[in-house]
Design an enzyme around this catalytic site. Structure first.
Site, mmCIF file in Angstrom:
data_model
loop_
_atom_site.group_PDB
_atom_site.id
_atom_site.type_symbol
_atom_site.label_atom_id
_atom_site.label_comp_id
_atom_site.label_asym_id
_atom_site.label_seq_id
_atom_site.Cartn_x
_atom_site.Cartn_y
_atom_site.Cartn_z
ATOM 1 N N HIS A 300 0.837 -1.205 0.000
ATOM 2 C CA HIS A 300 0.000 0.000 0.000
ATOM 3 C C HIS A 300 0.871 1.254 0.000
ATOM 4 O O HIS A 300 0.642 2.185 -0.788
ATOM 5 C CB HIS A 300 -0.914 -0.036 1.236
ATOM 6 N N GLU A 301 1.874 1.282 0.881
ATOM 7 C CA GLU A 301 2.726 2.471 0.975
ATOM 8 C C GLU A 301 3.611 2.633 -0.255
ATOM 9 O O GLU A 301 3.850 3.760 -0.708
ATOM 10 C CB GLU A 301 3.573 2.408 2.249
ATOM 11 N N HIS A 304 2.092 4.676 -2.994
ATOM 12 C CA HIS A 304 2.054 6.131 -2.812
ATOM 13 C C HIS A 304 3.303 6.818 -3.365
ATOM 14 O O HIS A 304 3.269 8.013 -3.681
ATOM 15 C CB HIS A 304 1.945 6.479 -1.329
ATOM 16 N N ASP A 315 -5.382 8.314 -1.334
ATOM 17 C CA ASP A 315 -6.228 7.525 -0.436
ATOM 18 C C ASP A 315 -7.662 8.019 -0.572
ATOM 19 O O ASP A 315 -8.199 8.683 0.313
ATOM 20 C CB ASP A 315 -5.750 7.656 1.020
#
Length: 363
Positions: A300-301, A304, A315
């Protein structure tokens, strides 16, 4: 200052796109200028019932999170704050806001603290998305929100005096050495991230079209190729701890972890940091569909970070229900859609092995 009232009309479109019932909870956001780059958001519950929602990464969050999007000449201004992933159950009271039907709250913030506005001029401000609804301290649904479009004239000299929320660390002052049990846990998470991302890349490019449609709201070849390319880039980046586009901290060097945050990314610097909860509350891998774990949190990170694959994700939504209700264009740029898709694409995990050469700096 110019205000365009779009919220009601666009909220109607959002509710239709998400197939929400007529009496579904909805938040209306009104943006106004207080002074130069200082902005006030007034958030109103325009539904018929009291709602409780997670305000992390939303208005009332005290951290330097992305509350609005800024545009200059139709080009988005780079955001220099943090994007974080938080718990979806066991949330603490300080992460939740309860708002009665018709009630409002206000949040003031300075957009120049998380964006470079020192050239001044006309800036357009707006926001939209969904905020997680909570029941018994657990994410249980989602509430759409939409703001008006606010146009302001920025005084460059005044904007230059606003302190930046994030002060970059000099590499020589990094105190969070990655060692011991946390180094071992992160090494395992990165190996698992590589396996998940590679499996997800294959599924995105040549797997079930129905399943891809479920998570990304389209089966177009261009979207499938873009999603697969991001997964491949993540697998490449996570394949080593020695170099690459990102710097990955075992612990928080900035002080933005709290009792609900698992990890966060500073996209403008391609920095990722884990919080204590990453180690204490998450398994290395979950075998439960759409549950959180260390590997998908790292994945997920990574989404970004624009250094891994550009543009970096936002998000817009958290969790399966909200993320799979986004439009195709938002799903393509929503971090949790990638984590959820990867979680639902279990690979055959290899036995532990030394990480191979060259991508992620782990400190």
């Amino acid at each position: 200052m110019k205000v365009t009232v779009l919220a009601s009309a666009i909220l109607a479109l959002i509710n239709g796109a998400l197939a929400l019932p007529a009496n579904a909870p909805t938040l209306d956001v009104t943006l106004t200028q207080v002074d130069n780059t200082r902005i006030k958001a007034t958030v109103k519950n325009i539904g018929n019932e009291e709602v409780t929602f997670v305000h992390l990464n939303f208005f009332q969050d005290a951290a330097p999170v992305k509350k609005v999007s800024l545009f200059r000449n139709a080009t988005e201004v780079e955001f220099t704050g943090i994007k974080r992933r938080y718990l979806t159950e066991g949330l603490s009271d300080d992460a939740l806001t309860t708002l009665a039907a018709g009630a409002t709250f206000e949040d003031e913030f300075d957009i120049a603290s998380t964006a470079d506005l020192t050239e001044g001029g006309t800036v357009t401000i707006r926001t939209d998305g969904v905020v997680p609804m909570a029941t018994d301290r657990k994410v249980s649904g989602y509430i759409p929100y939409q703001s008006n479009e606010l146009e302001i004239e920025v005084d460059a000299a005044k904007a230059a005096t606003v302190p930046q929320a994030i002060k970059l660390l000099d590499r020589r002052t990094k105190v969070a050495s990655c060692s011991g049990s946390r180094a071992s846990a992160l090494s395992t998470a990165l190996r698992n991230t590589v396996s998940l991302a590679n499996a997800a890349a294959s599924a995105a490019s040549s797997g079930s079209s129905a399943r891809f449609q479920e998570y990304f709201r389209t089966t177009s070849s261009s979207t499938r190729n873009a999603v697969a390319a991001r997964f491949r880039a993540i697998a490449n980046e996570a394949s080593s701890q020695s170099s690459g586009k990102t710097t990955y901290y075992c612990t928080d060097p900035y002080g933005y972890c709290d009792s609900n945050t698992l990890a966060f990314c500073l996209p403008s610097s391609n920095v990722i940091a884990n919080c204590d909860l990453y180690y204490s509350d998450l398994p290395a891998l979950t075998r439960s569909c759409h549950a959180q774990d260390q590997a998908t949190t790292s994945l997920h990170e990574f989404t970004h970070a624009p250094g891994v694959y550009s543009p970096g994700t936002d998000d817009f939504a958290y969790g399966y229900r909200a993320s799979t209700a986004l439009s195709a264009s938002q799903a393509l740029l929503n971090a949790d859609n990638y984590a959820l898709f990867a979680n639902g694409t279990p690979p055959s995990f290899p036995s532990p092995h030394p990480l191979s050469s060259a991508q992620t700096n782990m400190v």
